[in-house]
Design an enzyme around this catalytic site. Structure first.
Site, PDB file in Angstrom:
ATOM      1  N   CYS A 188       3.193   7.011  10.193  1.00 48.41           N
ATOM      2  CA  CYS A 188       3.099   7.691   8.901  1.00 48.41           C
ATOM      3  C   CYS A 188       4.163   8.778   8.748  1.00 48.41           C
ATOM      4  CB  CYS A 188       1.705   8.281   8.699  1.00 48.41           C
ATOM      5  SG  CYS A 188       0.400   7.025   8.742  1.00 48.41           S
ATOM      6  N   HIS A 227      -1.662  -1.710  13.348  1.00 44.14           N
ATOM      7  CA  HIS A 227      -2.997  -2.292  13.361  1.00 44.14           C
ATOM      8  C   HIS A 227      -3.135  -3.168  14.594  1.00 44.14           C
ATOM      9  CE1 HIS A 227      -3.825  -0.767   9.445  1.00 44.14           C
ATOM     10  NE2 HIS A 227      -3.025  -1.585   8.798  1.00 44.14           N
ATOM     11  N   ILE A 266      -5.024   6.248   5.908  1.00 42.24           N
ATOM     12  CA  ILE A 266      -5.453   5.841   4.569  1.00 42.24           C
ATOM     13  C   ILE A 266      -4.231   5.372   3.796  1.00 42.24           C
ATOM     14  CG2 ILE A 266      -6.447   6.603   2.374  1.00 42.24           C
ATOM     15  CD1 ILE A 266      -8.080   8.651   3.955  1.00 42.24           C
ATOM     16  N   GLY A 267      -4.323   4.196   3.226  1.00 43.13           N
ATOM     17  CA  GLY A 267      -3.257   3.668   2.388  1.00 43.13           C
ATOM     18  C   GLY A 267      -3.834   2.686   1.390  1.00 43.13           C
ATOM     19  N   ARG A 302       0.835  -1.206   0.000  1.00 38.22           N
ATOM     20  CA  ARG A 302       0.000   0.000   0.000  1.00 38.22           C
ATOM     21  C   ARG A 302       0.871   1.258   0.000  1.00 38.22           C
ATOM     22  NH1 ARG A 302       1.127   2.226   4.630  1.00 38.22           N
ATOM     23  NH2 ARG A 302       1.578   0.913   6.442  1.00 38.22           N
ATOM     24  N   GLY A 320      -6.861   0.080   2.171  1.00 37.26           N
ATOM     25  CA  GLY A 320      -7.976   0.973   2.449  1.00 37.26           C
ATOM     26  C   GLY A 320      -7.733   1.918   3.588  1.00 37.26           C
TER      27      GLY A 320
END
Length: 238
Positions: free
Chosen positions: A194, A94, A164-165, A87, A176
């Protein structure tokens, strides 16, 4: 709901009006298994052999490195499993309490416009946050959705609440967004999220909102319909 979007984007519905599948996995899903299933589904969509799908899930605690990640941003390489990801973006976390939404849409039947698609994803998340009276915002040069934190006597700070990726192959999207509902925010300490060192991360619960995952899912579904069009119940790929 989308009044929270500073620059409203056009509705990103399919030209034929067909609904995208909407699937929710209730238990934790391993990262590699999810990516394999997601890529297989995206390939089937591109080949005209499967319908579009939005897949909501949670992962066990892990870090992923996007295509722009820098080795120095992985601060605790032994803390959780680390996975290379195709991505866009850099390092992210996560884990439980975070709603991951893998978005497999056929942009050839929507709009062949990557920037408009990313703007649509941002508008989707911002609309979902609006259901809880949270004003999500976007910032130039910083991917994702942010909220301002105001404390009397202190400078205003901005924290990231959603990442978002995405990646496209044959105009079908995969990967997503991830929305922090109630994750352990200390787990972000093992990375520079990020690539941002000047800003923090937050969640709906951290903002003082006792939002359940089911409530977050309902808001995400309503926000998705406003931007991308109708959905229908579907089975999770695994």
């Amino acid at each position: 709901m989308l009044d929270h979007v500073l620059n409203p984007t056009p509705i990103f519905a399919r030209e034929d009006g067909l609904a995208a599948g909407w699937a929710v996995s209730r238990g934790p899903v391993g990262y590699l298994e999810a990516v394999e299933a997601m890529e297989a589904r995206a390939a089937a969509i591109a080949a005209g052999e499967a319908s579009e799908l939005v897949w909501l899930l949670e992962h066990p605690p892990l870090y992923t490195a996007g295509v722009s990640s820098k080795a120095a941003d992985l601060l605790a390489p032994d803390r959780f499993p680390v996975f290379q990801s195709g991505r866009g973006g850099q390092y992210t976390y996560h884990g439980p309490g975070q709603r991951v939404a893998y978005v497999m849409l056929d942009l050839a039947r929507r709009q062949r416009d990557v920037r408009a698609f990313v703007a649509g994803l941002e508008a989707w998340v911002i609309g979902a946050l609006g259901a809880f009276n949270v004003e999500g915002e976007i910032r130039d040069g910083r991917v994702g959705v942010w909220v301002e934190r105001r404390t009397p006597g202190l400078p205003t700070r901005e924290d990231k609440i959603a990442a978002i990726g995405v990646k496209l192959r044959r105009w079908v999207s995969f990967h997503g967004v991830s929305l922090n509902v109630e994750p352990d925010l200390t787990h972000f300490d093992g990375i520079v999220p990020c690539g941002q060192t000047q800003h923090g991360v937050t969640s709906l619960v951290d903002l003082g909102l006792p939002v359940t995952m089911d409530e977050a899912d309902a808001a995400l579904k309503a926000g998705f319909v406003e931007v991308f069009g109708p959905v229908e119940p579907a089975e999770a790929p695994i």
